[in-house]
Design a protein around this motif. Structure first.
Motif, mmCIF file in Angstrom:
data_model
loop_
_atom_site.group_PDB
_atom_site.id
_atom_site.type_symbol
_atom_site.label_atom_id
_atom_site.label_comp_id
_atom_site.label_asym_id
_atom_site.label_seq_id
_atom_site.Cartn_x
_atom_site.Cartn_y
_atom_site.Cartn_z
ATOM 1 N N LYS A 1 20.017 78.566 45.259
ATOM 2 C CA LYS A 1 18.765 78.579 44.087
ATOM 3 C C LYS A 1 18.207 79.854 43.990
ATOM 4 C CE LYS A 1 18.122 73.476 45.070
ATOM 5 N NZ LYS A 1 17.356 72.361 45.208
ATOM 6 N N ASP A 2 17.389 80.041 43.047
ATOM 7 C CA ASP A 2 16.597 81.033 43.036
ATOM 8 C C ASP A 2 17.196 82.305 42.966
ATOM 9 O OD1 ASP A 2 14.374 79.154 42.956
ATOM 10 O OD2 ASP A 2 14.217 79.366 45.095
ATOM 11 N N GLY A 3 18.499 82.331 42.381
ATOM 12 C CA GLY A 3 19.294 83.653 42.198
ATOM 13 C C GLY A 3 20.058 84.092 43.449
ATOM 14 N N SER A 4 19.804 83.344 44.611
ATOM 15 C CA SER A 4 20.463 83.641 45.816
ATOM 16 C C SER A 4 22.039 83.644 45.693
ATOM 17 C CB SER A 4 19.948 82.939 46.985
ATOM 18 O OG SER A 4 18.781 82.993 46.957
ATOM 19 N N PRO A 5 22.745 84.604 46.487
ATOM 20 C CA PRO A 5 24.123 84.476 46.446
ATOM 21 C C PRO A 5 24.767 83.246 46.898
ATOM 22 C CG PRO A 5 23.365 86.103 48.161
ATOM 23 C CD PRO A 5 22.083 85.521 47.528
ATOM 24 N N GLN A 6 25.888 83.052 46.568
ATOM 25 C CA GLN A 6 26.645 81.747 47.100
ATOM 26 C C GLN A 6 27.407 82.387 48.190
ATOM 27 O OE1 GLN A 6 30.034 80.405 44.833
ATOM 28 N NE2 GLN A 6 29.676 78.342 45.579
ATOM 29 N N ILE A 7 26.853 81.885 49.640
ATOM 30 C CA ILE A 7 27.656 82.348 50.794
ATOM 31 C C ILE A 7 28.743 81.753 51.165
ATOM 32 C CG2 ILE A 7 27.022 82.883 53.279
ATOM 33 C CD1 ILE A 7 25.023 84.121 51.164
ATOM 34 N N PHE A 8 28.945 80.443 50.869
ATOM 35 C CA PHE A 8 30.171 80.011 51.148
ATOM 36 C C PHE A 8 30.765 79.290 49.464
ATOM 37 C CE2 PHE A 8 28.951 77.829 55.460
ATOM 38 C CZ PHE A 8 29.189 79.126 56.168
ATOM 39 N N VAL A 9 32.161 79.416 49.518
ATOM 40 C CA VAL A 9 32.831 79.166 48.445
ATOM 41 C C VAL A 9 33.916 77.872 48.802
ATOM 42 C CG1 VAL A 9 34.507 79.897 46.558
ATOM 43 C CG2 VAL A 9 32.536 81.151 47.224
ATOM 44 N N ILE B 1 22.850 73.105 55.789
ATOM 45 C CA ILE B 1 23.373 74.390 55.708
ATOM 46 C C ILE B 1 24.265 74.732 54.705
ATOM 47 C CG2 ILE B 1 23.690 76.581 56.916
ATOM 48 C CD1 ILE B 1 22.350 75.505 59.340
ATOM 49 N N ILE B 2 25.481 73.863 54.766
ATOM 50 C CA ILE B 2 26.501 74.338 54.111
ATOM 51 C C ILE B 2 26.281 73.652 52.598
ATOM 52 C CG2 ILE B 2 28.836 73.303 53.472
ATOM 53 C CD1 ILE B 2 29.262 73.058 56.509
ATOM 54 N N ARG B 3 25.571 72.871 52.276
ATOM 55 C CA ARG B 3 25.064 72.584 51.044
ATOM 56 C C ARG B 3 24.190 73.604 50.353
ATOM 57 N NH1 ARG B 3 24.566 67.040 52.704
ATOM 58 N NH2 ARG B 3 22.278 67.521 53.322
ATOM 59 N N LYS B 4 23.284 74.182 51.303
ATOM 60 C CA LYS B 4 22.364 75.264 50.723
ATOM 61 C C LYS B 4 23.236 76.740 50.511
ATOM 62 C CE LYS B 4 18.954 78.858 52.129
ATOM 63 N NZ LYS B 4 17.762 79.335 53.244
ATOM 64 N N PHE B 5 24.286 77.065 51.297
ATOM 65 C CA PHE B 5 25.127 77.894 51.278
ATOM 66 C C PHE B 5 25.949 78.115 50.200
ATOM 67 C CE2 PHE B 5 24.914 79.959 55.691
ATOM 68 C CZ PHE B 5 23.569 80.084 55.519
ATOM 69 N N THR B 6 26.352 76.639 49.623
ATOM 70 C CA THR B 6 27.588 76.543 48.740
ATOM 71 C C THR B 6 26.819 76.521 47.267
ATOM 72 O OG1 THR B 6 27.295 74.162 48.985
ATOM 73 C CG2 THR B 6 29.200 75.592 50.066
ATOM 74 N N VAL C 1 17.410 83.929 55.767
ATOM 75 C CA VAL C 1 17.740 82.960 56.252
ATOM 76 C C VAL C 1 17.004 82.487 57.555
ATOM 77 C CG1 VAL C 1 20.487 83.653 55.913
ATOM 78 C CG2 VAL C 1 19.291 84.480 57.798
ATOM 79 N N SER C 2 17.238 81.350 57.997
ATOM 80 C CA SER C 2 16.402 80.805 59.098
ATOM 81 C C SER C 2 17.208 81.225 60.160
ATOM 82 C CB SER C 2 16.231 79.276 58.943
ATOM 83 O OG SER C 2 17.300 78.656 59.091
ATOM 84 N N SER C 3 16.427 80.929 61.475
ATOM 85 C CA SER C 3 17.232 81.061 62.519
ATOM 86 C C SER C 3 18.628 80.658 62.738
ATOM 87 C CB SER C 3 16.455 80.725 63.960
ATOM 88 O OG SER C 3 17.071 81.248 65.034
ATOM 89 N N THR C 4 18.817 79.300 62.483
ATOM 90 C CA THR C 4 20.176 78.598 62.533
ATOM 91 C C THR C 4 21.008 79.056 61.425
ATOM 92 O OG1 THR C 4 18.828 76.860 63.610
ATOM 93 C CG2 THR C 4 21.336 76.421 62.648
ATOM 94 N N GLU C 5 20.490 79.372 60.275
ATOM 95 C CA GLU C 5 21.379 80.096 59.229
ATOM 96 C C GLU C 5 21.834 81.417 59.683
ATOM 97 O OE1 GLU C 5 19.033 77.499 55.696
ATOM 98 O OE2 GLU C 5 18.660 79.700 55.932
ATOM 99 N N PHE C 6 21.200 82.133 60.437
ATOM 100 C CA PHE C 6 21.680 83.319 60.829
ATOM 101 C C PHE C 6 22.676 83.161 61.760
ATOM 102 C CE2 PHE C 6 21.512 87.187 63.575
ATOM 103 C CZ PHE C 6 20.920 88.019 63.096
ATOM 104 N N ASP C 7 22.562 82.205 62.913
ATOM 105 C CA ASP C 7 23.724 81.934 63.851
ATOM 106 C C ASP C 7 24.905 81.166 63.068
ATOM 107 O OD1 ASP C 7 22.107 82.830 65.778
ATOM 108 O OD2 ASP C 7 21.555 80.869 66.213
ATOM 109 N N THR C 8 24.861 80.490 62.008
ATOM 110 C CA THR C 8 25.721 80.058 61.182
ATOM 111 C C THR C 8 26.799 81.137 60.586
ATOM 112 O OG1 THR C 8 24.744 78.055 60.568
ATOM 113 C CG2 THR C 8 26.407 78.518 59.104
ATOM 114 N N CYS C 9 26.139 82.295 59.988
ATOM 115 C CA CYS C 9 26.786 83.342 59.363
ATOM 116 C C CYS C 9 27.298 84.127 60.434
ATOM 117 C CB CYS C 9 25.588 84.265 58.661
ATOM 118 S SG CYS C 9 24.987 83.497 57.053
#
Length: 468
Positions: free
Chosen positions: A64-72, A56-61, A14-22
């Motif tokens: 790509k590249d086999g990353s897990p889906q963080i937001f359903v 960020i929500i679009r990325k998490f939902t 994650v990036s810095s802002t994605e870290f805080d979002t989680c």
């Protein structure tokens, strides 16, 4: 909690802002992992724009590249909500006694922490995670746990820069990070010494309580539900979730059945809160009586669970009637395959139906047992209180009468509920199932309850005779 799966994801992906979002999502998720916060509040809480939060929500939902889906994503009451999908929820699979996790320490949500580089955030997270697991405010890492080949989280230069960034941000009052070396081995270690009291300085997740108040407000009650009453109502909810899943966790129950029970627990609890909210207008005294409020809600939960028990019993009988039509399934299989089929092929054809029956029957059994346990607990408590207090009160007959009135009311209310459910099944039940078969689970339940109430009435009568 910051579960182990979440911890490892934050260290690498994650990036810095994605870290805080989680971290924000974990602090504002309910018992099901659903983030109870609209977009603008998430953006404000994380400290970014709504536009970037949408990215960020679009990325998490849509990873790509086999990353897990963080937001359903899913729709609920016309609103788009997101379930945080990294790590188990406390309701399904997570065990506070055995699983490793990091608490949501208050400093994670300070502006000083949010302003750190991603490397500095990861370094502090590593120290905090080990502090939480070891329950010690001084923790130590082998140097090569942090700076290691072939894909290090840190180079030595990046590590030094991260430490400097932490101090420059004014977090030196929170933690001291130093290097040490064991003289006999010359191995280098990194020591985190957190400020005294940091281990217990964490934030509580209040998302479930906010949801409780919102549900009651939406049901038509405009008043405020104070913390004392809210906590008691939450305890009822926790009991529903834990007790519905208790037997499922003891056995090799399929995951989809556990999820069905979890969904059912949420439905029963939410429906009960809505009815509780409507009843508050005429029962405002409950706002100052937390125990009475929880008892009132618990009774509503019992009636809701009784109704769901009847529905699952009817569902199981309906599916079973379909399963039993072997000739019907053989004809469908032969028509689909264009040839004659044997027993094994028919069995394979009906397997999904069989699994549906097993699920419905299992859930009916769970709910039936839950209703019995609830009823036994209430009646037993009242009877034992009457027996225990009879020698201590000047009016034992009044004590006995109070217990008798409570049990009578409970019995009559249960009978009324069963009668309504029986009438609904008679009117709308599956025509393919014999009426006696459809009604059997509820008629059997009524007989069991009748016997149980009779036993306790005799016990109270005996108590009355002894005190005469």
């Amino acid at each position: 909690m910051i579960y182990e799966e979440t911890y490892h994801y934050l260290l690498k992906h994650v990036s810095s802002t994605e870290f805080d979002t989680c971290l924000y999502s974990l602090l504002h998720s309910d018992w099901d992992g659903v983030i109870q916060s609209p977009l603008h509040m998430m953006a404000n809480g994380v400290g970014t724009s709504e536009k970037y939060m949408k990215q960020i929500i679009r990325k998490f939902t849509s990873p790509k590249d086999g990353s897990p889906q963080i937001f359903v994503p899913f729709q609920q009451d016309g609103e788009m909500l997101y379930k945080f999908n990294l790590g188990p929820t406390s309701n399904l699979g997570f065990n506070y006694k055995t699983d490793r996790y990091c608490k949501k320490y208050r400093f994670f949500f300070r502006d000083a922490f949010k302003g750190l580089t991603i490397s500095a955030k990861r370094l502090l997270l590593m120290g905090a995670y080990r502090m939480s697991v070891s329950k010690s405010e001084e923790v130590m890492f082998d140097y090569h746990e942090i700076v290691s080949e072939p894909t290090p989280l840190f180079t030595r230069q990046r590590l030094l820069e991260s430490i400097e960034t932490i101090y420059r941000a004014g977090l030196g009052d929170l933690v001291k990070i130093s290097f040490t070396c064991k003289s006999f081995s010359k191995k280098e270690f990194i020591v985190f010494t957190f400020k005294e009291g940091t281990l217990g300085d964490f934030l509580e997740n209040r998302a479930e309580r906010a949801g409780l108040r919102r549900t009651i407000f939406d049901s038509g009650f405009p008043g405020h539900i104070n913390d004392a009453v809210s906590m008691e109502l939450e305890r009822v909810g926790k009991y529903v979730f834990r007790s519905f899943l208790k037997d499922a966790k003891k056995t090799d129950t399929p995951r989809d059945t556990q999820k069905e029970l979890l969904t059912l627990a949420r439905f029963v609890y939410s429906q009960a809160l809505k009815k509780f909210g409507k009843a508050l207008l005429a029962n405002k005294h409950l706002l100052t009586e937390p125990k009475q409020a929880s008892a009132y809600l618990s009774t509503i939960v019992y009636n809701e669970t009784l109704e769901q028990m009847a529905k699952y019993a009817h569902r199981a009988e309906s599916i079973k009637s379909l399963l039993d039509r072997e000739h019907f399934h053989k004809e469908i299989s032969e028509k689909a395959l264009g040839r004659e089929v044997n027993y094994m092929e028919v069995s394979h054809h009906v397997e999904p139906i069989r699994l549906k029956f097993q699920q419905a029957d299992f859930i009916h059994t769970i709910l039936n047992g839950w209703c019995e346990e609830w009823l036994i607990s209430r009646v037993k408590t009242v009877t034992e209180e009457a027996v225990g207090d009879v020698s201590a009160t000047e009016n034992p007959h009044d004590q006995k009468r109070t217990a008798f009135d409570y049990i009578t009311t409970l019995r009559n209310d249960t009978y009324d509920q069963l009668d309504k459910l029986l009438a609904l099944i008679e009117k709308f039940g599956n025509a393919a199932v014999a009426p006696s078969t459809q009604l059997y689970p509820l008629t059997k339940k009524r007989e069991t309850i009748q016997s149980y109430f009779a036993i306790h009435r005799e016990r109270l009568d005996a108590l009355s005779a002894c005190s005469s």
